[in-house]
Design a protein around this motif. Structure first.
Motif, PDB file in Angstrom:
ATOM      1  N   THR A  66       1.248  -1.510   0.301  1.00  0.00           N
ATOM      2  CA  THR A  66       0.029  -0.131   0.188  1.00  0.00           C
ATOM      3  C   THR A  66       0.656   1.149   0.060  1.00  0.00           C
ATOM      4  O   THR A  66       1.988   1.216  -0.547  1.00  0.00           O
ATOM      5  CB  THR A  66      -0.817   0.043   1.710  1.00  0.00           C
ATOM      6  OG1 THR A  66       0.241  -0.034   1.771  1.00  0.00           O
ATOM      7  CG2 THR A  66      -1.777  -1.316   1.369  1.00  0.00           C
ATOM      8  N   ASN A 106      -6.285 -11.916   7.481  1.00  0.00           N
ATOM      9  CA  ASN A 106      -5.122 -11.413   6.498  1.00  0.00           C
ATOM     10  C   ASN A 106      -3.571 -11.210   7.184  1.00  0.00           C
ATOM     11  O   ASN A 106      -2.829 -10.043   6.183  1.00  0.00           O
ATOM     12  CB  ASN A 106      -5.694 -10.470   5.440  1.00  0.00           C
ATOM     13  CG  ASN A 106      -6.917 -10.675   4.883  1.00  0.00           C
ATOM     14  OD1 ASN A 106      -6.079 -12.199   3.773  1.00  0.00           O
ATOM     15  ND2 ASN A 106      -7.594  -9.947   4.381  1.00  0.00           N
ATOM     16  N   THR A 141       0.743  -7.417   7.596  1.00  0.00           N
ATOM     17  CA  THR A 141      -0.260  -7.506   7.562  1.00  0.00           C
ATOM     18  C   THR A 141      -0.614  -7.283   5.898  1.00  0.00           C
ATOM     19  O   THR A 141      -0.396  -6.065   5.783  1.00  0.00           O
ATOM     20  CB  THR A 141      -0.809  -6.832   8.797  1.00  0.00           C
ATOM     21  OG1 THR A 141       0.071  -6.839   9.894  1.00  0.00           O
ATOM     22  CG2 THR A 141      -2.689  -6.369   8.800  1.00  0.00           C
ATOM     23  N   TYR A 142      -1.957  -7.963   5.963  1.00  0.00           N
ATOM     24  CA  TYR A 142      -2.273  -7.229   4.260  1.00  0.00           C
ATOM     25  C   TYR A 142      -3.797  -6.935   4.694  1.00  0.00           C
ATOM     26  O   TYR A 142      -4.577  -6.722   5.125  1.00  0.00           O
ATOM     27  CB  TYR A 142      -2.515  -8.883   3.498  1.00  0.00           C
ATOM     28  CG  TYR A 142      -1.600  -9.586   2.965  1.00  0.00           C
ATOM     29  CD1 TYR A 142      -0.863  -9.204   1.686  1.00  0.00           C
ATOM     30  CD2 TYR A 142      -0.678 -10.037   3.326  1.00  0.00           C
ATOM     31  CE1 TYR A 142       0.238  -9.646   0.880  1.00  0.00           C
ATOM     32  CE2 TYR A 142       0.839 -10.630   3.260  1.00  0.00           C
ATOM     33  CZ  TYR A 142       1.491 -10.723   1.665  1.00  0.00           C
ATOM     34  OH  TYR A 142       2.137 -10.980   0.815  1.00  0.00           O
ATOM     35  N   THR A 143      -3.769  -5.916   3.394  1.00  0.00           N
ATOM     36  CA  THR A 143      -5.006  -5.381   3.263  1.00  0.00           C
ATOM     37  C   THR A 143      -5.533  -4.589   2.262  1.00  0.00           C
ATOM     38  O   THR A 143      -5.226  -5.504   1.068  1.00  0.00           O
ATOM     39  CB  THR A 143      -5.004  -3.776   4.276  1.00  0.00           C
ATOM     40  OG1 THR A 143      -6.658  -3.456   3.823  1.00  0.00           O
ATOM     41  CG2 THR A 143      -4.610  -3.005   2.939  1.00  0.00           C
ATOM     42  N   LYS A 144      -7.378  -5.087   1.925  1.00  0.00           N
ATOM     43  CA  LYS A 144      -7.639  -5.804   0.459  1.00  0.00           C
ATOM     44  C   LYS A 144      -8.151  -4.104  -0.292  1.00  0.00           C
ATOM     45  O   LYS A 144      -9.001  -3.174   0.869  1.00  0.00           O
ATOM     46  CB  LYS A 144      -8.541  -6.052   0.322  1.00  0.00           C
ATOM     47  CG  LYS A 144      -9.153  -6.769  -0.655  1.00  0.00           C
ATOM     48  CD  LYS A 144     -10.503  -7.332  -0.962  1.00  0.00           C
ATOM     49  CE  LYS A 144     -10.512  -8.326  -1.789  1.00  0.00           C
ATOM     50  NZ  LYS A 144     -11.396  -9.955  -2.187  1.00  0.00           N
ATOM     51  N   ASN A 152       0.448  -3.977   3.771  1.00  0.00           N
ATOM     52  CA  ASN A 152      -0.700  -2.795   4.753  1.00  0.00           C
ATOM     53  C   ASN A 152       0.649  -2.073   5.766  1.00  0.00           C
ATOM     54  O   ASN A 152       1.239  -1.348   6.091  1.00  0.00           O
ATOM     55  CB  ASN A 152      -1.613  -2.548   5.271  1.00  0.00           C
ATOM     56  CG  ASN A 152      -2.258  -1.473   5.413  1.00  0.00           C
ATOM     57  OD1 ASN A 152      -1.753  -0.391   5.042  1.00  0.00           O
ATOM     58  ND2 ASN A 152      -2.324  -1.411   6.457  1.00  0.00           N
TER      59      ASN A 152
END
Length: 188
Positions: A66, A106, A141-144, A152
């Motif tokens: 991101t 996630n 940590t992933y974010t959509k 992210n």
């Protein structure tokens, strides 16, 4: 005349099949990018840990992060300690990773092995120590965003996974899926 018609029909069918195959591949790529997977995480780690020198891989990393995470990575690279060692630690090469996925949150925990070259003296690069194996523990940590999952937040730890797990104390009866670990000041 009917032979020519049949030839055109066969060409049309082949073109339609080819176009359908392309659409399926595009759809599969979108699907892969929107779900947390071992392959997707390893692809990111390969880009993150393969570089000639600190910052050389920034353009390759950008599509996986991101905007916030990308700025954080650039800030981390500008750290005084990172800049001091920039010319002394070279040729980072990703080797392998043990990857643990938490699909519900996630989040990813990955223990990564990579090699580096240590140059003790810039005047005598022939005395460099090549292929020195290093390990890092990462928490991603992933974010959509739209139809993509992007990193992210990225935290690195100098302890290995087994080392870190032995020092964790849980507050509740059930351990967290991805444990909270003390953040190290040592970074790749």
């Amino acid at each position: 005349y009917s032979l020519g018609k049949q030839s055109v029909a066969n060409e049309t069918r082949a073109a339609i099949k080819q176009e359908a195959k392309k659409l399926q591949e595009v759809q599969a790529k979108k699907e892969k990018a929107s779900h947390l997977s071992q392959e997707g995480v390893e692809e990111f780690l390969r880009h993150y840990f393969t570089k000639k020198q600190l910052g050389e891989n920034n353009k390759r990393l950008k599509p996986y992060l991101t905007e916030y995470a990308y700025r954080e990575e650039l800030t981390r690279q500008e750290d005084t300690l990172q800049q001091v060692y920039k010319d002394y630690i070279l040729d980072y090469q990703y080797q392998e990773a043990d990857i643990y996925l938490n699909h519900a949150s996630n989040e990813v925990l990955a223990e990564v092995s990579y090699t580096v070259t240590y140059v003790p003296d810039l005047e005598q690069k022939d005395k460099a120590q090549t292929n020195q194996v290093e390990k890092r523990l990462l928490r991603l940590t992933y974010t959509k965003l739209g139809d993509k999952l992007l990193v992210n937040q990225l935290q690195t730890y100098s302890a290995g996974l087994s080392e870190a797990l032995t020092t964790i104390q849980f507050d509740g009866p059930e351990p967290a899926a991805v444990p909270e670990l003390p953040v190290s000041t040592t970074r790749p």
